[in-house]
Enzyme design. Structure first.
Site, PDB file in Angstrom:
ATOM      1  N   SER A 127      29.826 -26.722  32.884  1.00  0.00           N
ATOM      2  CA  SER A 127      29.896 -25.281  32.633  1.00  0.00           C
ATOM      3  C   SER A 127      29.188 -24.490  33.709  1.00  0.00           C
ATOM      4  CB  SER A 127      29.196 -24.931  31.327  1.00  0.00           C
ATOM      5  OG  SER A 127      29.401 -25.860  30.351  1.00  0.00           O
ATOM      6  N   HIS A 161      37.044 -26.697  33.973  1.00  0.00           N
ATOM      7  CA  HIS A 161      36.154 -26.231  32.905  1.00  0.00           C
ATOM      8  C   HIS A 161      36.963 -25.738  31.709  1.00  0.00           C
ATOM      9  CE1 HIS A 161      32.882 -23.120  31.628  1.00  0.00           C
ATOM     10  NE2 HIS A 161      32.857 -24.205  30.886  1.00  0.00           N
ATOM     11  N   GLU A 173      39.030 -22.973  33.596  1.00  0.00           N
ATOM     12  CA  GLU A 173      38.511 -22.390  34.838  1.00  0.00           C
ATOM     13  C   GLU A 173      38.492 -23.520  35.875  1.00  0.00           C
ATOM     14  OE1 GLU A 173      34.361 -21.135  34.473  1.00  0.00           O
ATOM     15  OE2 GLU A 173      34.844 -19.253  35.479  1.00  0.00           O
ATOM     16  N   ASN A 211      30.319 -18.355  32.894  1.00  0.00           N
ATOM     17  CA  ASN A 211      28.950 -18.352  32.387  1.00  0.00           C
ATOM     18  C   ASN A 211      28.006 -17.431  33.150  1.00  0.00           C
ATOM     19  OD1 ASN A 211      28.922 -19.853  29.983  1.00  0.00           O
ATOM     20  ND2 ASN A 211      29.476 -21.635  31.209  1.00  0.00           N
TER      21      ASN A 211
HETATM   22  N1  CAA Z   1      38.084 -27.593  16.842  1.00  0.00           N
HETATM   23  C1  CAA Z   1      39.418 -27.404  16.772  1.00  0.00           C
HETATM   24  N2  CAA Z   1      39.981 -26.330  16.178  1.00  0.00           N
HETATM   25  C2  CAA Z   1      39.156 -25.429  15.634  1.00  0.00           C
HETATM   26  C3  CAA Z   1      37.753 -25.552  15.669  1.00  0.00           C
HETATM   27  C4  CAA Z   1      37.224 -26.684  16.314  1.00  0.00           C
HETATM   28  N3  CAA Z   1      35.903 -26.876  16.427  1.00  0.00           N
HETATM   29  N4  CAA Z   1      37.212 -24.479  15.044  1.00  0.00           N
HETATM   30  C5  CAA Z   1      38.231 -23.707  14.642  1.00  0.00           C
HETATM   31  N5  CAA Z   1      39.397 -24.283  14.992  1.00  0.00           N
HETATM   32  C6  CAA Z   1      40.743 -23.790  14.720  1.00  0.00           C
HETATM   33  C7  CAA Z   1      41.012 -23.721  13.244  1.00  0.00           C
HETATM   34  O1  CAA Z   1      41.393 -24.974  12.737  1.00  0.00           O
HETATM   35  C8  CAA Z   1      42.123 -22.702  13.193  1.00  0.00           C
HETATM   36  O2  CAA Z   1      43.317 -23.317  13.585  1.00  0.00           O
HETATM   37  P1  CAA Z   1      44.703 -22.934  12.874  1.00  0.00           P
HETATM   38  O3  CAA Z   1      45.118 -21.623  13.446  1.00  0.00           O
HETATM   39  O4  CAA Z   1      45.578 -24.054  13.289  1.00  0.00           O
HETATM   40  O5  CAA Z   1      44.443 -22.894  11.413  1.00  0.00           O
HETATM   41  C9  CAA Z   1      41.754 -21.730  14.313  1.00  0.00           C
HETATM   42  O6  CAA Z   1      40.838 -22.435  15.161  1.00  0.00           O
HETATM   43  C10 CAA Z   1      41.076 -20.488  13.782  1.00  0.00           C
HETATM   44  O7  CAA Z   1      39.973 -20.948  12.987  1.00  0.00           O
HETATM   45  P2  CAA Z   1      39.461 -20.210  11.693  1.00  0.00           P
HETATM   46  O8  CAA Z   1      40.578 -19.454  11.059  1.00  0.00           O
HETATM   47  O9  CAA Z   1      38.727 -21.204  10.855  1.00  0.00           O
HETATM   48  O10 CAA Z   1      38.312 -19.265  12.227  1.00  0.00           O
HETATM   49  P3  CAA Z   1      38.347 -18.084  13.235  1.00  0.00           P
HETATM   50  O11 CAA Z   1      39.590 -17.256  13.144  1.00  0.00           O
HETATM   51  O12 CAA Z   1      37.040 -17.454  13.025  1.00  0.00           O
HETATM   52  O13 CAA Z   1      38.380 -18.772  14.673  1.00  0.00           O
HETATM   53  C11 CAA Z   1      37.255 -19.605  16.560  1.00  0.00           C
HETATM   54  C12 CAA Z   1      37.431 -19.729  15.056  1.00  0.00           C
HETATM   55  C13 CAA Z   1      38.581 -19.942  17.260  1.00  0.00           C
HETATM   56  C14 CAA Z   1      36.199 -20.611  16.970  1.00  0.00           C
HETATM   57  C15 CAA Z   1      36.863 -18.121  16.905  1.00  0.00           C
HETATM   58  O14 CAA Z   1      35.739 -17.766  16.148  1.00  0.00           O
HETATM   59  C16 CAA Z   1      36.545 -17.915  18.355  1.00  0.00           C
HETATM   60  O15 CAA Z   1      37.435 -17.751  19.194  1.00  0.00           O
HETATM   61  N6  CAA Z   1      35.227 -17.886  18.696  1.00  0.00           N
HETATM   62  C17 CAA Z   1      34.779 -17.731  20.076  1.00  0.00           C
HETATM   63  C18 CAA Z   1      34.850 -19.070  20.768  1.00  0.00           C
HETATM   64  C19 CAA Z   1      34.428 -18.990  22.187  1.00  0.00           C
HETATM   65  O16 CAA Z   1      34.048 -17.965  22.737  1.00  0.00           O
HETATM   66  N7  CAA Z   1      34.489 -20.135  22.840  1.00  0.00           N
HETATM   67  C20 CAA Z   1      34.049 -20.272  24.210  1.00  0.00           C
HETATM   68  C21 CAA Z   1      32.618 -20.693  24.229  1.00  0.00           C
HETATM   69  S1  CAA Z   1      32.011 -20.901  25.852  1.00  0.00           S
HETATM   70  C22 CAA Z   1      32.527 -22.450  26.278  1.00  0.00           C
HETATM   71  O17 CAA Z   1      33.089 -23.197  25.559  1.00  0.00           O
HETATM   72  C23 CAA Z   1      32.281 -22.908  27.638  1.00  0.00           C
HETATM   73  C24 CAA Z   1      30.960 -22.855  28.173  1.00  0.00           C
HETATM   74  O18 CAA Z   1      30.899 -23.042  29.361  1.00  0.00           O
HETATM   75  C25 CAA Z   1      29.726 -22.674  27.414  1.00  0.00           C
END
Ligand code: CAA
Length: 304
Positions: A127, A161, A173, A211
């Site tokens: 990351s 990424h 990315e 990030n």
């Molecule tokens: N693994 C796989 N699928 C997942 C999951 C996981 N851990 N968590 C949620 N999902 C799926 C659910 O199963 C659901 O899928 P369906 O459409 O097939 O039913 C979908 O995501 C939506 O989930 P929910 O309805 O339960 O919940 P939500 O609408 O609140 O969405 C979320 C959950 C997608 C995580 C949403 O909250 C979100 O987009 N959050 C922000 C995530 C983000 O910013 N990620 C980037 C982080 S930074 C990074 O990763 C890189 C870094 O360098 C640090």
């Protein structure tokens, strides 16, 4: 059939939430056989059980057929601890998805150079860590990094990424080290597209684009909490309802992992020497307390 990325077998190192997600999209969407390796059999078992759940959900929602799910699962083969990296020796590309530690990644890429085919693409899901430093570690011992052999070895290293949760997030990315060749970049990009992702590119700067922007935002939110500007819930609700973010910044920090957030912030701070990236004391103390967020049940929130 010729495939633009030319990846006939992919190795994934690390079966945590990122590695498993990468194995999932590679086998289901890119339809590439995956060798999944982790030192911990427990981690592999946990990862495969999550993969089964994700495939079953996609079948239940009518997105894929039961045969698609069976085929995708059948394309994933476990390489256990006893086989070690030797078990990945014939892959066309490997994606490393272990924790954010430069010495660990340097040691892994040194072993990749020794164990894997000399033309295999070596990708890191880091990351924030310098891809150039990682690429330097892929030059075999005794070989000059400036020689043709040294440039060839480092030239196949690239940053790929993915974002968490990998099956859901649409972005990859792509980061080029100073040494990365255009061919490596093109093939890595084609592979990410085959996994169903949009690709952006970033120079090899600390934190890349994602990030360098996200971590100061998360850190400011933690400092707001530390200073008592607002409560945890009010900070998160402000961003969720005021800016339409899917998660508030404290909830997102827990989701990413507080140890990972701190490691990225330290890389940003050390790499830029800019005080705007200094991690908050509260984040450091929470990691001292081993409160890592969602992954171990306690962060800014509690998880059952
Ligand atoms: N693994 C796989 N699928 C997942 C999951 C996981 N851990 N968590 C949620 N999902 C799926 C659910 O199963 C659901 O899928 P369906 O459409 O097939 O039913 C979908 O995501 C939506 O989930 P929910 O309805 O339960 O919940 P939500 O609408 O609140 O969405 C979320 C959950 C997608 C995580 C949403 O909250 C979100 O987009 N959050 C922000 C995530 C983000 O910013 N990620 C980037 C982080 S930074 C990074 O990763 C890189 C870094 O360098 C640090």
């Amino acid at each position: 059939m010729s495939i633009p990325h030319g990846i006939r077998t992919l190795g994934v190192l690390g079966a945590g939430q990122m590695g498993l997600g990468i194995a999932f999209v590679s086998s289901l969407r890119a339809k590439v056989p995956v060798l999944l390796h982790d030192r911990s059999p427990e981690q592999i078992a946990k990862g495969l059980s999550l993969m089964d759940k994700l495939l079953a959900k996609d079948v239940a929602k009518g997105r894929i057929t039961a045969d698609d799910a069976k085929d995708a699962r059948g394309r994933v083969t476990v390489v256990g601890p006893e086989a070690g990296l030797q078990g990945l020796r014939d892959v066309d590309m490997v994606v490393e998805a272990v924790s954010e530690s430069l010495p660990l990644k340097q040691s892994i890429f040194g072993s990749f150079a020794a164990e894997l085919r000399p033309d295999a693409i070596l990708a890191s899901n880091t990351s924030s860590i310098s891809i150039t430093k990682i690429a330097t570690a892929a030059v075999p011992k005794g070989v000059s990094p400036a020689s043709e052999e040294g440039k060839k070895s480092a030239g196949r290293v690239v940053g790929l990424h993915f974002f968490n949760p990998v099956p859901v997030m649409k972005l990859v990315e792509l980061i080029s080290a100073l040494q990365t060749t255009p061919e490596t970049l093109d093939r890595a990009r084609s592979f990410a597209v085959a996994c169903g992702k949009e690709v952006t590119t970033s120079k090899d700067v600390p934190g890349f684009v994602s990030n360098a922007l996200l971590m100061p935002f998360i850190n400011e939110a933690i400092m707001c909490l530390e200073k008592g500007t607002a409560t945890r819930d009010d900070i998160d609700t402000t961003l969720k309802l005021g800016m339409n973010h899917p998660m508030g910044p404290l909830q997102l920090a827990d989701f990413i992992g507080l140890d990972t957030c701190l490691a990225i912030q330290q890389t940003l701070y050390e790499g830029t020497r800019d005080s705007k990236y200094r991690p908050s004391v509260l984040l450091e103390r929470m990691v001292d307390a081993q409160w890592y967020g969602r992954k171990n049940g306690k962060g800014f929130y509690e998880y059952k």
